[in-house]
Design a protein around this motif. Structure first.
Motif, PDB file in Angstrom:
ATOM      1  N   PHE A   1       5.632 -10.577  38.476  1.00  0.00           N
ATOM      2  CA  PHE A   1       4.631  -9.527  38.610  1.00  0.00           C
ATOM      3  C   PHE A   1       4.447  -9.064  40.048  1.00  0.00           C
ATOM      4  O   PHE A   1       3.936  -7.975  40.280  1.00  0.00           O
ATOM      5  CB  PHE A   1       3.295  -9.947  37.997  1.00  0.00           C
ATOM      6  CG  PHE A   1       3.312  -9.875  36.498  1.00  0.00           C
ATOM      7  CD1 PHE A   1       3.553  -8.670  35.845  1.00  0.00           C
ATOM      8  CD2 PHE A   1       3.120 -11.008  35.736  1.00  0.00           C
ATOM      9  CE1 PHE A   1       3.592  -8.592  34.462  1.00  0.00           C
ATOM     10  CE2 PHE A   1       3.156 -10.945  34.356  1.00  0.00           C
ATOM     11  CZ  PHE A   1       3.388  -9.735  33.714  1.00  0.00           C
ATOM     12  N   ARG A   2       4.885  -9.854  41.016  1.00  0.00           N
ATOM     13  CA  ARG A   2       4.843  -9.401  42.408  1.00  0.00           C
ATOM     14  C   ARG A   2       5.779  -8.206  42.586  1.00  0.00           C
ATOM     15  O   ARG A   2       5.556  -7.357  43.437  1.00  0.00           O
ATOM     16  CB  ARG A   2       5.219 -10.523  43.374  1.00  0.00           C
ATOM     17  CG  ARG A   2       4.255 -11.690  43.379  1.00  0.00           C
ATOM     18  CD  ARG A   2       2.849 -11.316  43.811  1.00  0.00           C
ATOM     19  NE  ARG A   2       2.905 -10.710  45.129  1.00  0.00           N
ATOM     20  CZ  ARG A   2       2.093  -9.759  45.548  1.00  0.00           C
ATOM     21  NH1 ARG A   2       1.160  -9.295  44.783  1.00  0.00           N
ATOM     22  NH2 ARG A   2       2.222  -9.267  46.755  1.00  0.00           N
ATOM     23  N   ALA A   3       6.826  -8.114  41.779  1.00  0.00           N
ATOM     24  CA  ALA A   3       7.718  -6.952  41.802  1.00  0.00           C
ATOM     25  C   ALA A   3       7.306  -5.925  40.747  1.00  0.00           C
ATOM     26  O   ALA A   3       7.307  -4.722  41.014  1.00  0.00           O
ATOM     27  CB  ALA A   3       9.159  -7.396  41.575  1.00  0.00           C
TER      28      ALA A   3
ATOM     29  N   ARG B   1       7.525   2.073  39.857  1.00  0.00           N
ATOM     30  CA  ARG B   1       8.888   2.631  39.981  1.00  0.00           C
ATOM     31  C   ARG B   1       9.934   1.523  39.958  1.00  0.00           C
ATOM     32  O   ARG B   1      11.025   1.702  39.403  1.00  0.00           O
ATOM     33  CB  ARG B   1       9.020   3.450  41.258  1.00  0.00           C
ATOM     34  CG  ARG B   1       8.117   4.648  41.294  1.00  0.00           C
ATOM     35  CD  ARG B   1       8.845   5.917  40.906  1.00  0.00           C
ATOM     36  NE  ARG B   1       7.941   7.049  41.055  1.00  0.00           N
ATOM     37  CZ  ARG B   1       7.510   7.769  40.034  1.00  0.00           C
ATOM     38  NH1 ARG B   1       7.908   7.499  38.826  1.00  0.00           N
ATOM     39  NH2 ARG B   1       6.685   8.782  40.229  1.00  0.00           N
ATOM     40  N   LEU B   2       9.614   0.383  40.541  1.00  0.00           N
ATOM     41  CA  LEU B   2      10.529  -0.756  40.515  1.00  0.00           C
ATOM     42  C   LEU B   2      10.643  -1.306  39.091  1.00  0.00           C
ATOM     43  O   LEU B   2      11.741  -1.582  38.613  1.00  0.00           O
ATOM     44  CB  LEU B   2      10.039  -1.831  41.484  1.00  0.00           C
ATOM     45  CG  LEU B   2      10.946  -3.025  41.703  1.00  0.00           C
ATOM     46  CD1 LEU B   2      12.360  -2.615  42.067  1.00  0.00           C
ATOM     47  CD2 LEU B   2      10.349  -3.915  42.787  1.00  0.00           C
TER      48      LEU B   2
ATOM     49  N   PHE C   1      14.077  -1.545  36.790  1.00  0.00           N
ATOM     50  CA  PHE C   1      14.548  -2.727  36.062  1.00  0.00           C
ATOM     51  C   PHE C   1      14.740  -2.395  34.580  1.00  0.00           C
ATOM     52  O   PHE C   1      15.731  -2.797  33.961  1.00  0.00           O
ATOM     53  CB  PHE C   1      13.560  -3.883  36.197  1.00  0.00           C
ATOM     54  CG  PHE C   1      13.475  -4.499  37.562  1.00  0.00           C
ATOM     55  CD1 PHE C   1      14.564  -4.538  38.422  1.00  0.00           C
ATOM     56  CD2 PHE C   1      12.289  -5.077  37.992  1.00  0.00           C
ATOM     57  CE1 PHE C   1      14.488  -5.129  39.673  1.00  0.00           C
ATOM     58  CE2 PHE C   1      12.192  -5.673  39.246  1.00  0.00           C
ATOM     59  CZ  PHE C   1      13.285  -5.692  40.086  1.00  0.00           C
ATOM     60  N   GLY C   2      13.774  -1.687  33.982  1.00  0.00           N
ATOM     61  CA  GLY C   2      13.894  -1.301  32.572  1.00  0.00           C
ATOM     62  C   GLY C   2      15.098  -0.406  32.324  1.00  0.00           C
ATOM     63  O   GLY C   2      15.817  -0.568  31.341  1.00  0.00           O
TER      64      GLY C   2
ATOM     65  N   ILE D   1       5.816  -7.972  28.760  1.00  0.00           N
ATOM     66  CA  ILE D   1       5.377  -6.694  28.192  1.00  0.00           C
ATOM     67  C   ILE D   1       5.750  -5.518  29.094  1.00  0.00           C
ATOM     68  O   ILE D   1       6.262  -4.505  28.616  1.00  0.00           O
ATOM     69  CB  ILE D   1       3.862  -6.700  27.899  1.00  0.00           C
ATOM     70  CG1 ILE D   1       3.551  -7.663  26.758  1.00  0.00           C
ATOM     71  CG2 ILE D   1       3.385  -5.297  27.535  1.00  0.00           C
ATOM     72  CD1 ILE D   1       2.065  -7.818  26.476  1.00  0.00           C
ATOM     73  N   VAL D   2       5.501  -5.626  30.387  1.00  0.00           N
ATOM     74  CA  VAL D   2       5.801  -4.515  31.297  1.00  0.00           C
ATOM     75  C   VAL D   2       7.294  -4.208  31.269  1.00  0.00           C
ATOM     76  O   VAL D   2       7.701  -3.046  31.138  1.00  0.00           O
ATOM     77  CB  VAL D   2       5.325  -4.827  32.736  1.00  0.00           C
ATOM     78  CG1 VAL D   2       5.831  -3.780  33.715  1.00  0.00           C
ATOM     79  CG2 VAL D   2       3.811  -4.933  32.783  1.00  0.00           C
TER      80      VAL D   2
END
Length: 193
Positions: free
Chosen positions: A36-38, A43-44, A48-49, A72-73
């Protein structure tokens, strides 16, 4: 984004922690990925997604299923990139279940998206939920693979991760940091109520 770039981004955002940690599996480790720090940077998270959706573009999937809370994110951004539906499984009495009216219909093709795969327990549970609903799991996509290469878990589907992080883990009774009396940290969310 290649694996080295993903690791560099995680390091730059303080997402790779060194110390003595308890993992969601209950094992202890010298490394914890505080993703979660990233992922707190939209946008990051989206990048990744996008990368995960591309990694499974040949698999054709209709649904992304993720375990809550940690994935989830990442599941959302992967579903967004693939124009797929998102569902997530939540812990109820120690096991993962689809709630909130989420369902997977028979023959729907489902990509399971996980944040960090170590033992594969959460990913396996979601794969099993998909199968029990009659869906077809096409793979497990993850931000980080930290599986033991000598004993990778069998999930019954292809596993692709954006990065690999070398980390040791032990059963609590075998943990060298416990033997040295080092304080144990529990930064994860799997035991939150």
């Amino acid at each position: 984004m290649n694996p080295a770039e993903v690791v560099a981004v995680l390091e730059r955002h303080g997402a790779l922690l060194q110390g003595h940690f308890v993992l969601s599996s209950g094992r202890h480790s010298d490394v914890f990925v505080q993703k979660f720090r990233a992922l707190e940077h939209p946008r990051l998270a989206q990048a990744f997604g996008d990368a995960l959706a591309r990694a499974f573009s040949g698999a054709r999937f209709d649904v992304v299923a993720s375990p809550a809370v940690g994935a989830i994110v990442l599941g959302f951004t992967t579903a967004l990139a693939a124009d797929a539906r998102l569902v997530f499984a939540e812990r109820v009495g120690g096991s993962l279940e689809l709630r909130r009216g989420f369902r997977i219909t028979p023959h729907e093709r489902v990509l399971v998206v996980e944040d960090v795969v170590t033992t594969g327990g959460s990913a396996r549970a979601v794969v099993n939920l998909v199968r029990a609903a009659g869906g077809v799991p096409v793979g497990v996509g993850a931000l980080v693979d930290r599986m033991d290469p000598a004993r990778p878990p069998s999930l019954g589907v292809p596993v692709r991760a954006l990065a690999r992080v070398e980390a040791r883990s032990w059963e609590p009774s075998e943990c060298p940091a416990c033997r040295r009396g080092e304080a144990l940290e529990d930064p994860g969310s799997s035991r939150l109520r």
